[in-house]
Write a protein that holds these residues in place. Structure first.
Motif, mmCIF file in Angstrom:
data_model
loop_
_atom_site.group_PDB
_atom_site.id
_atom_site.type_symbol
_atom_site.label_atom_id
_atom_site.label_comp_id
_atom_site.label_asym_id
_atom_site.label_seq_id
_atom_site.Cartn_x
_atom_site.Cartn_y
_atom_site.Cartn_z
ATOM 1 N N SER A 174 0.823 -1.207 0.000
ATOM 2 C CA SER A 174 0.000 0.000 0.000
ATOM 3 C C SER A 174 0.856 1.255 0.000
ATOM 4 C CB SER A 174 -0.933 0.007 1.213
ATOM 5 O OG SER A 174 -0.195 -0.066 2.425
ATOM 6 N N ASN A 175 2.005 1.208 0.708
ATOM 7 C CA ASN A 175 2.891 2.367 0.720
ATOM 8 C C ASN A 175 3.561 2.582 -0.631
ATOM 9 O OD1 ASN A 175 2.407 2.990 3.396
ATOM 10 N ND2 ASN A 175 4.056 1.674 4.144
ATOM 11 N N VAL A 176 3.734 1.494 -1.372
ATOM 12 C CA VAL A 176 4.334 1.604 -2.699
ATOM 13 C C VAL A 176 3.337 2.211 -3.683
ATOM 14 C CG1 VAL A 176 5.413 0.332 -4.589
ATOM 15 C CG2 VAL A 176 5.803 -0.390 -2.232
ATOM 16 N N ILE A 177 2.108 1.746 -3.618
ATOM 17 C CA ILE A 177 1.093 2.177 -4.572
ATOM 18 C C ILE A 177 0.575 3.583 -4.264
ATOM 19 C CG2 ILE A 177 -1.244 1.691 -5.408
ATOM 20 C CD1 ILE A 177 -0.635 -1.244 -5.176
ATOM 21 N N ASP A 178 0.413 3.915 -2.977
ATOM 22 C CA ASP A 178 -0.137 5.216 -2.597
ATOM 23 C C ASP A 178 0.999 6.211 -2.363
ATOM 24 O OD1 ASP A 178 -1.535 7.363 -1.719
ATOM 25 O OD2 ASP A 178 -2.277 6.450 0.139
ATOM 26 N N PRO A 179 1.161 7.197 -3.252
ATOM 27 C CA PRO A 179 2.298 8.122 -3.134
ATOM 28 C C PRO A 179 2.002 9.367 -2.312
ATOM 29 C CG PRO A 179 1.160 8.526 -5.182
ATOM 30 C CD PRO A 179 0.368 7.442 -4.461
ATOM 31 N N HIS A 180 0.847 9.415 -1.631
ATOM 32 C CA HIS A 180 0.407 10.665 -1.006
ATOM 33 C C HIS A 180 1.448 11.238 -0.046
ATOM 34 C CE1 HIS A 180 -2.444 13.639 0.506
ATOM 35 N NE2 HIS A 180 -2.067 13.307 1.726
ATOM 36 N N SER A 181 1.952 10.409 0.869
ATOM 37 C CA SER A 181 2.889 10.924 1.874
ATOM 38 C C SER A 181 4.202 11.369 1.234
ATOM 39 C CB SER A 181 3.164 9.856 2.936
ATOM 40 O OG SER A 181 3.709 8.685 2.354
ATOM 41 N N LYS A 182 4.644 10.656 0.186
ATOM 42 C CA LYS A 182 5.887 11.036 -0.493
ATOM 43 C C LYS A 182 5.718 12.355 -1.248
ATOM 44 C CE LYS A 182 8.457 7.771 -2.285
ATOM 45 N NZ LYS A 182 8.925 6.631 -3.103
ATOM 46 N N ILE A 183 4.551 12.560 -1.837
ATOM 47 C CA ILE A 183 4.302 13.825 -2.534
ATOM 48 C C ILE A 183 4.253 14.978 -1.539
ATOM 49 C CG2 ILE A 183 2.588 15.113 -3.865
ATOM 50 C CD1 ILE A 183 1.914 12.543 -5.346
ATOM 51 N N GLN A 184 3.621 14.749 -0.384
ATOM 52 C CA GLN A 184 3.580 15.795 0.637
ATOM 53 C C GLN A 184 4.977 16.171 1.093
ATOM 54 O OE1 GLN A 184 1.090 17.597 1.495
ATOM 55 N NE2 GLN A 184 -0.507 16.465 0.421
ATOM 56 N N ALA A 185 5.821 15.169 1.298
ATOM 57 C CA ALA A 185 7.209 15.434 1.700
ATOM 58 C C ALA A 185 7.957 16.187 0.606
ATOM 59 C CB ALA A 185 7.912 14.124 2.035
ATOM 60 N N LEU A 186 7.686 15.855 -0.650
ATOM 61 C CA LEU A 186 8.327 16.531 -1.786
ATOM 62 C C LEU A 186 7.915 17.997 -1.832
ATOM 63 C CD1 LEU A 186 10.035 16.114 -4.438
ATOM 64 C CD2 LEU A 186 7.848 15.751 -5.597
#
Length: 382
Positions: free
Chosen positions: A363-375
């Motif tokens: 789920s962490n691989v497929i859902d990029p929400h947190s990585k986009i927020q960090a970006l």
């Protein structure tokens, strides 16, 4: 996933089975990149390995008949097969003539390699970024449904999981409800590439706007607009339903619905740039409405009619850049074009392989929400 997650990915005791990766002829370059990440993670976590790549080949007889050949043992392996069915640069001799491989040829070779494994693997997983037959996603007349039949065929051959990227219509997975099917959208990788490639990139509501090229692409563009907090517009295709040209109703005009685009940078995302005519028509319409810079994105930038129209559009200031992934074949001419920016998805695939090989949640691989927020936080975008 960060460095802490990477340390989990190669705990030798938690793998479901030894990992093997076969990169089919059309995906050799991408396979090498994916293997580089996997071997680095393994060696960093005290699991010494030179490569996870399994040598395989699909030689052809002069009559065009072929066979699949795996040149080392895969017994008990958790085998991942990476296949690019869209790579027309692969060629073979047919009665002395050089023949470009079609998606049908690539798909047949994939089945040959699955046969060559002879049921000895622990599990077979297929990574097929461009889903075979995926553009024919629904039946309007007396038509074939190649993608659905191919998925059922792979399931019958013992494939456990299929990974694809940005499927033209992910509902095709309804054909195989009991088999693993993951459709991944590389949204984070796209935004990361844009931050690295575009000068003065300000994806906020004052300077930036998302425009969907048609109603079919609205969901992917809506995601970008929602996560960035910017406005969303949409074009819809007005077609002539009284005639059929090349199997489709021709487009009469692109009609726009949405907020004013004056002075704003515009991002237009779609799954595929085929001929590119629609994308350029939309860019021209946006320029008529006094948009500022226009950036296009397609997961699969195949440019079936060549690059001349986009070269001219770039020279005339109609488009300012086109982003596309390395999930399918790109010509050397495209890669060297000043307006093209590559979105690298090799690490994304490697994360998926490593996670599945350890039976970890993806789920962490497929859902990029947190990585986009960090970006966005990294670049000061709120």
């Amino acid at each position: 996933m960060g460095n802490n997650a990477d340390k989990i990915l190669f705990d030798n005791n938690s793998r479901v089975a030894p990992l093997g990766l076969i990169a089919m002829d059309g995906a050799k370059d991408l396979g090498e990149k994916v293997n580089w990440y996997l071997t680095n993670w393994a060696n960093e976590n005290e699991y010494a390995v030179d490569t996870f790549l399994v040598e395989a080949d699909c030689p052809r007889f002069s009559s065009g008949d072929g066979k699949g050949l795996i040149k080392q043992t895969v017994r008990g392996n958790d085998l991942f097969i990476l296949c690019d069915v869209g790579n027309y640069n692969c060629k073979y001799k047919l009665f002395g003539q050089l023949n470009c491989m079609s998606p049908d040829d690539h798909y047949q070779d994939l089945k040959r390699i699955i046969q060559a494994a002879s049921g000895k693997t622990h599990r077979i997983n297929v990574i097929m970024p461009t889903l075979y037959g995926g553009r024919q996603h629904r039946r309007n007349y007396r038509e074939s449904l190649d993608c659905a039949v191919a998925l059922q065929e792979l399931q019958a051959m013992g494939v456990s999981n299929i990974l694809t990227f940005d499927a033209h219509d992910p509902r095709v997975q309804n054909a195989i409800p009991l088999m693993g099917f993951d459709n991944i959208i590389p949204s984070y990788q796209v935004l990361k590439a844009m931050f690295r490639s575009i000068d003065d990139f300000k994806p906020n509501k004052e300077h930036y706007m998302i425009v969907s090229p048609d109603e079919g692409a609205i969901s992917r563009n809506m995601y970008y607009a929602s996560i960035l907090g910017v406005d969303l517009g949409m074009f819809y295709k007005r077609r002539d339903y009284s005639t059929i040209v090349n199997g489709r109703n021709p487009i009469v005009a692109h009609e726009y619905m949405g907020n004013d685009v004056t002075g704003k940078d515009i991002f237009v995302a779609d799954d595929i740039i085929s001929s590119g005519e629609s994308m350029l028509d939309i860019a021209i319409e946006l320029k008529k409405r006094k948009a500022n810079r226009i950036f296009c994105y397609a997961t699969y930038p195949i440019f079936t009619n060549g690059l001349e129209a986009f070269d001219k559009a770039y020279a005339d200031g109609i488009i300012d850049g086109v982003f596309g992934t390395n999930l399918t074949y790109r010509t050397p001419e495209l890669l060297s074009s000043p307006w093209f920016h590559e979105v690298d998805c090799a690490k994304y695939i490697a994360y998926y392989i490593a996670s599945l090989n350890h039976d970890l949640s993806i789920s962490n691989v497929i859902d990029p929400h947190s990585k986009i927020q960090a970006l966005l936080e990294k670049y000061g975008i709120k």
